[in-house]
Design a protein around this motif. Structure first.
Motif, PDB file in Angstrom:
ATOM      1  N   PRO A  51       0.786  -1.239   0.000  1.00 35.94           N
ATOM      2  CA  PRO A  51       0.000   0.000   0.000  1.00 35.94           C
ATOM      3  C   PRO A  51       0.816   1.287   0.000  1.00 35.94           C
ATOM      4  N   LEU A  52       2.131   1.179   0.013  1.00 36.35           N
ATOM      5  CA  LEU A  52       2.973   2.383  -0.025  1.00 36.35           C
ATOM      6  C   LEU A  52       4.367   2.004  -0.497  1.00 36.35           C
ATOM      7  N   GLU A  53       5.097   3.014  -0.952  1.00 39.74           N
ATOM      8  CA  GLU A  53       6.499   2.878  -1.347  1.00 39.74           C
ATOM      9  C   GLU A  53       7.297   3.895  -0.533  1.00 39.74           C
ATOM     10  N   GLU A 111       3.861  -7.144  13.278  1.00 42.55           N
ATOM     11  CA  GLU A 111       4.021  -5.811  13.857  1.00 42.55           C
ATOM     12  C   GLU A 111       2.970  -4.838  13.329  1.00 42.55           C
ATOM     13  N   LEU A 112       2.712  -3.817  14.117  1.00 45.17           N
ATOM     14  CA  LEU A 112       1.922  -2.668  13.690  1.00 45.17           C
ATOM     15  C   LEU A 112       2.844  -1.688  12.975  1.00 45.17           C
ATOM     16  N   GLY A 113       2.437  -1.243  11.792  1.00 49.15           N
ATOM     17  CA  GLY A 113       3.202  -0.257  11.044  1.00 49.15           C
ATOM     18  C   GLY A 113       2.533   1.105  11.100  1.00 49.15           C
ATOM     19  N   VAL A 114       3.309   2.144  11.355  1.00 51.29           N
ATOM     20  CA  VAL A 114       2.812   3.518  11.409  1.00 51.29           C
ATOM     21  C   VAL A 114       3.217   4.239  10.128  1.00 51.29           C
ATOM     22  N   VAL A 115       2.252   4.808   9.438  1.00 50.30           N
ATOM     23  CA  VAL A 115       2.502   5.539   8.193  1.00 50.30           C
ATOM     24  C   VAL A 115       2.511   7.032   8.490  1.00 50.30           C
ATOM     25  N   ILE A 116       3.604   7.674   8.135  1.00 50.25           N
ATOM     26  CA  ILE A 116       3.770   9.110   8.380  1.00 50.25           C
ATOM     27  C   ILE A 116       2.970   9.907   7.347  1.00 50.25           C
ATOM     28  N   ALA A 128       3.732  15.047  16.545  1.00 51.42           N
ATOM     29  CA  ALA A 128       3.991  13.717  16.006  1.00 51.42           C
ATOM     30  C   ALA A 128       2.699  12.923  15.872  1.00 51.42           C
ATOM     31  N   GLU A 129       1.863  12.966  16.903  1.00 54.48           N
ATOM     32  CA  GLU A 129       0.613  12.210  16.842  1.00 54.48           C
ATOM     33  C   GLU A 129      -0.301  12.759  15.747  1.00 54.48           C
ATOM     34  N   ALA A 130      -0.356  14.064  15.626  1.00 55.44           N
ATOM     35  CA  ALA A 130      -1.188  14.680  14.591  1.00 55.44           C
ATOM     36  C   ALA A 130      -0.671  14.367  13.196  1.00 55.44           C
ATOM     37  N   GLY A 131       0.628  14.048  13.089  1.00 54.80           N
ATOM     38  CA  GLY A 131       1.243  13.788  11.790  1.00 54.80           C
ATOM     39  C   GLY A 131       1.184  12.343  11.340  1.00 54.80           C
ATOM     40  N   ILE A 132       0.550  11.473  12.134  1.00 55.09           N
ATOM     41  CA  ILE A 132       0.378  10.082  11.721  1.00 55.09           C
ATOM     42  C   ILE A 132      -0.768  10.008  10.715  1.00 55.09           C
ATOM     43  N   PHE A 133      -0.498   9.416   9.554  1.00 59.29           N
ATOM     44  CA  PHE A 133      -1.571   9.266   8.565  1.00 59.29           C
ATOM     45  C   PHE A 133      -2.452   8.069   8.889  1.00 59.29           C
ATOM     46  N   GLY A 134      -1.833   6.932   9.189  1.00 59.93           N
ATOM     47  CA  GLY A 134      -2.617   5.735   9.445  1.00 59.93           C
ATOM     48  C   GLY A 134      -1.733   4.571   9.839  1.00 59.93           C
ATOM     49  N   TYR A 135      -2.316   3.375   9.795  1.00 59.01           N
ATOM     50  CA  TYR A 135      -1.638   2.174  10.297  1.00 59.01           C
ATOM     51  C   TYR A 135      -1.814   1.018   9.317  1.00 59.01           C
ATOM     52  N   THR A 136      -0.830   0.125   9.308  1.00 59.17           N
ATOM     53  CA  THR A 136      -0.883  -1.043   8.439  1.00 59.17           C
ATOM     54  C   THR A 136      -0.263  -2.235   9.150  1.00 59.17           C
ATOM     55  N   TYR A 165      11.670  -9.537   2.352  1.00 56.29           N
ATOM     56  CA  TYR A 165      11.629  -9.675   3.807  1.00 56.29           C
ATOM     57  C   TYR A 165      10.862  -8.542   4.494  1.00 56.29           C
ATOM     58  N   GLY A 166      10.039  -7.816   3.722  1.00 56.38           N
ATOM     59  CA  GLY A 166       9.235  -6.744   4.310  1.00 56.38           C
ATOM     60  C   GLY A 166       7.795  -6.726   3.817  1.00 56.38           C
ATOM     61  N   PRO A 167       7.024  -7.810   4.010  1.00 51.73           N
ATOM     62  CA  PRO A 167       5.615  -7.752   3.617  1.00 51.73           C
ATOM     63  C   PRO A 167       4.858  -6.657   4.369  1.00 51.73           C
ATOM     64  N   VAL A 168       4.033  -5.923   3.634  1.00 51.97           N
ATOM     65  CA  VAL A 168       3.256  -4.809   4.196  1.00 51.97           C
ATOM     66  C   VAL A 168       1.869  -4.829   3.563  1.00 51.97           C
TER      67      VAL A 168
END
Length: 257
Positions: A51-53, A111-116, A128-136, A165-168
């Motif tokens: 879902p992202l690069e 793991e939980l991934g944080v998208v900036i 920082a919290e306001a700048g989180i776009f979402g989670y994956t 080695y990085g499935p997302v």
């Protein structure tokens, strides 16, 4: 809550907003103020991509109280992090394939991934919290025997940066509260990890703030929050699933080298 995906349609990669069995395509990444194209396609007619690069793909180590207690690790005051190669990223349903030169253990780490979502440099925790776009969902796959192959130099980048080695994925969810999330990993259908994100030592706003003091974070960057108990080796043919309610199930198969 919204679910964003990235998919192949008409021989091109698109970002899209998932709505049940349909995907509404947009003209840019969701953190870049995209516009709808007006094209809506059936989910079953497209191939999901990661879902992202990200420009940067970071991972945290020793960031859960339960794991730290079991291993006897000190509680860190600052994030202990490494860089995974952006080229390690693969999508939902892709194979995890060890390097042909490697015959050692390969482990999964759900793991939980944080998208900036915003450019952040030396920000406080509120920003920082306001700048989180979402989670994956992230599977921080590790070639465990490469990590300590040279006793003089732990090889974090090599062990965690191999191709595949990085499935997302499968999607990026917005509007979630990380405190409410539970990360589960199933290997061959058997649950091996089940832990709450609320057990984090350094929560996302804090580690983003601390990392931003040293490294500018940009929209679309990805930070994996670390893992907890239950990470185990995989064998060829095994299916590994990482599930987080509200995001979905990230499913991949361990292939032979």
């Amino acid at each position: 809550m919204s679910l964003w995906v990235r998919c192949m349609h008409a021989d091109a990669a698109w970002f899209g907003l998932l709505d049940g069995p349909s995907v509404a395509l947009y003209d840019a990444a969701p953190w870049a103020a995209p516009n709808p194209t007006g094209v809506v396609v059936a989910l079953e007619s497209v191939t999901l991509l990661a879902p992202l690069e990200p420009g940067k793909f970071l991972g945290l180590w020793n960031n859960y109280h339960a794991m730290a207690a079991k291993q006897g690790n000190a509680i860190p005051a600052e994030p202990l992090y490494f860089l995974k190669a952006a080229s390690s990223i693969v999508a939902h349903e892709a194979d995890i394939r060890p390097p042909s030169s490697y015959a050692g253990r390969t482990i999964y780490e759900g793991e939980l991934g944080v998208v900036i979502g915003q450019t952040m440099r030396d920000v406080d925790e509120a920003t920082a919290e306001a700048g989180i776009f979402g989670y994956t969902c992230v599977n921080d796959v590790t070639a465990l025997d490469l990590l300590t192959a040279d006793p003089s130099f732990p090889q974090w980048a090599r062990a965690k940066g191999c191709d595949t080695y990085g499935p997302v994925g499968p999607a990026i969810a917005t509007g979630l509260d990380w405190r409410d999330l539970t990360i589960r990993a199933r290997l061959g259908g058997r649950e091996r990890q089940n832990y709450p994100a609320s057990d984090m030592i350094l929560p996302p706003p804090r580690f983003i703030s601390q990392i931003s003091r040293e490294m500018t974070l940009h929209p679309g960057d990805l930070i994996a929050c670390g893992t907890s108990l239950g990470a185990l080796p995989m064998r060829p043919g095994m299916v590994i699933e990482i599930e987080i309610d509200g995001i979905g199930v990230l499913r991949n198969t361990m292939a032979a080298a």
